[in-house]
Design an enzyme around this catalytic site. Structure first.
Site, PDB file in Angstrom:
ATOM      1  N   HIS A  10       0.819  -1.220   0.000  1.00  0.00           N
ATOM      2  CA  HIS A  10       0.000   0.000   0.000  1.00  0.00           C
ATOM      3  C   HIS A  10       0.850   1.266   0.000  1.00  0.00           C
ATOM      4  O   HIS A  10       1.904   1.334   0.625  1.00  0.00           O
ATOM      5  CB  HIS A  10      -1.034  -0.001   1.133  1.00  0.00           C
TER       6      HIS A  10
ATOM      7  N   ASP B  49       5.931   1.352   6.591  1.00  0.00           N
ATOM      8  CA  ASP B  49       4.551   0.871   6.473  1.00  0.00           C
ATOM      9  C   ASP B  49       3.803   1.828   5.552  1.00  0.00           C
ATOM     10  O   ASP B  49       3.273   2.841   6.008  1.00  0.00           O
ATOM     11  CB  ASP B  49       3.938   0.829   7.875  1.00  0.00           C
TER      12      ASP B  49
ATOM     13  N   GLU C 223      -5.055   1.985   2.696  1.00  0.00           N
ATOM     14  CA  GLU C 223      -5.019   0.759   3.493  1.00  0.00           C
ATOM     15  C   GLU C 223      -5.171   1.060   4.969  1.00  0.00           C
ATOM     16  O   GLU C 223      -5.858   0.340   5.699  1.00  0.00           O
ATOM     17  CB  GLU C 223      -3.698   0.015   3.240  1.00  0.00           C
ATOM     18  N   GLU C 224      -4.540   2.143   5.414  1.00  0.00           N
ATOM     19  CA  GLU C 224      -4.501   2.448   6.847  1.00  0.00           C
ATOM     20  C   GLU C 224      -5.854   2.869   7.420  1.00  0.00           C
ATOM     21  O   GLU C 224      -6.016   2.953   8.632  1.00  0.00           O
ATOM     22  CB  GLU C 224      -3.462   3.541   7.122  1.00  0.00           C
TER      23      GLU C 224
ATOM     24  N   ASP D 237       3.794  -6.349   3.229  1.00  0.00           N
ATOM     25  CA  ASP D 237       3.631  -5.276   4.199  1.00  0.00           C
ATOM     26  C   ASP D 237       4.726  -5.396   5.252  1.00  0.00           C
ATOM     27  O   ASP D 237       5.614  -6.249   5.138  1.00  0.00           O
ATOM     28  CB  ASP D 237       2.239  -5.374   4.841  1.00  0.00           C
TER      29      ASP D 237
ATOM     30  N   HIS E 175       4.221   2.448  12.985  1.00  0.00           N
ATOM     31  CA  HIS E 175       3.229   3.444  13.398  1.00  0.00           C
ATOM     32  C   HIS E 175       3.846   4.468  14.350  1.00  0.00           C
ATOM     33  O   HIS E 175       3.270   4.835  15.378  1.00  0.00           O
ATOM     34  CB  HIS E 175       1.978   2.785  13.990  1.00  0.00           C
TER      35      HIS E 175
END
Length: 361
Positions: A68, A182, A214-215, A237, A325
């Site tokens: 993504h 990510d 995606e998130e 991922d 994250h």
């Protein structure tokens, strides 16, 4: 920084690009530039996911490899009279990794630097120092003296806000630090799989995909998979690296440098057993290291892809990454390269008969 080799330069370009969910154009342009030389055609779906097609055997199975484009970040919601920005999170954040961090506001007039403001500890009571600040109380300081000046800078509600962390090769050059691993590493894997298939016969058509949003709910994976209608799908991922102080093996088993992760299940999908066994058999036969992973929370694009049409056998292959994250993550180059090697070897074997066997296993 010393001159980077071709793949490291690609990783730098991908991770330094800014692309919060819903505003992935800058990243998509970078991915298109790198993947287009290895594709027969490059298109997008109506949400903006990039789809690069490489035909091996035209009537063979369709194989989708999805990373993504988007990264977690923030969105400006308002500007107060003193020029400070209020914001909401886009994607999953933990307050303790947000405060006093540098950010970039993406405006129509170009990028504006800022920082998530914090109070000095000198003026905080003892009890307050022990607690994290609720994100609803946070603000972004862009060095504006008023709302009018902030707007003169080009800032408007709805503007995307991204973390700041330049791509960095660490002292041990296998360790790579950047924002947005990510999931720019997934985009890089999709590019490199098509690169490695140049001049190689494969009994299928491969789609290297950079999905959007995606998130915030696997949205681009759903629309791009509907466009492709794949027979087999792989989400590539990041995964959680459990090799830092304070993380137990019960929480996360994987270690950086020990190979890509084969995801058994997560909150979005139970991986297809037939495909999982096929992939690990290929890895074993080619001496490619791998690790198993399972996550009670979170998910990948596989969660949307496997529900396309009447179902798509799917597997998530991830790269163990520290500090996901947050503003800065670290991963190991060997895990990235072994993920590419594994997927390429798998694609070489995915003819129609094999796919039929996997599908009905």
């Amino acid at each position: 920084m010393t001159k980077l080799d071709e793949r490291l330069q690609m990783l730098k370009d991908l991770t330094d690009a800014n692309g919060v969910s819903g505003n992935e154009r800058e990243v998509r342009d970078v991915m298109k530039r790198y993947i287009e030389p290895f594709a027969d055609e490059v298109t997008t779906d109506n949400l903006g996911s990039l789809v690069a097609k490489k035909t091996g055997k035209a009537d063979g199975p369709k194989i989708m490899i999805a990373g993504h484009l988007d990264e977690i970040g923030f969105m400006v919601t308002s500007i107060d009279e003193k020029g400070f920005l209020r914001f909401q999170t886009v994607g999953g954040w933990w307050e303790q990794v947000m405060l006093a961090q540098r950010v970039t506001i993406m405006t129509r007039n170009g990028n504006v630097p800022g920082v998530i403001g914090s109070k000095p500890p000198h003026i905080l009571p003892a009890e307050a120092r022990k607690k994290s600040v609720d994100k609803k109380e946070m603000f972004i300081d862009i060095g504006a003296s008023s709302k009018e000046e902030a707007m003169e800078f080009g800032v408007r509600p709805g503007d995307s806000v991204v973390p700041v962390c330049d791509f960095t090769v660490m002292k041990n050059e296998k360790y790579l630090m950047a924002k947005a691993w990510d999931n720019r590493i997934g985009c890089a894997i999709a590019i490199d799989v098509l690169r490695e298939l140049q001049g190689v016969e494969h009994p299928n058509t491969v789609y290297g995909v950079g999905t959007v949003q995606e998130e915030v709910g696997l949205r681009g994976a759903r629309t791009s998979a509907n466009l492709i209608k794949p027979d087999i799908g792989f989400a590539v991922d990041v995964g959680i690296a459990g090799d830092t102080p304070g993380v137990t093996e019960k929480e996360a088993l994987a270690k950086m440098g020990k190979g890509p992760q084969i995801v058994l299940y997560d909150a979005s999908m139970v991986s297809h057993k037939g495909l999982r066994d096929f992939v690990t058999d290929i890895a074993d036969a080619n001496d490619i290291p791998y690790q198993f992973d399972a996550m009670a929370g979170g998910g990948t694009d596989s969660g949307a892809i496997h529900l396309t049409a009447n179902g798509v056998p799917n597997l998530a292959i991830t790269v163990p990454t520290r500090y996901i994250h947050s503003h800065a993550g670290i991963l190991h180059r060997d895990d990235y390269e072994n993920a590419v090697k594994l997927i390429v070897e798998v694609i070489k074997k995915l003819d129609k008969e094999t796919v039929d066997t996997i599908t009905f296993d």
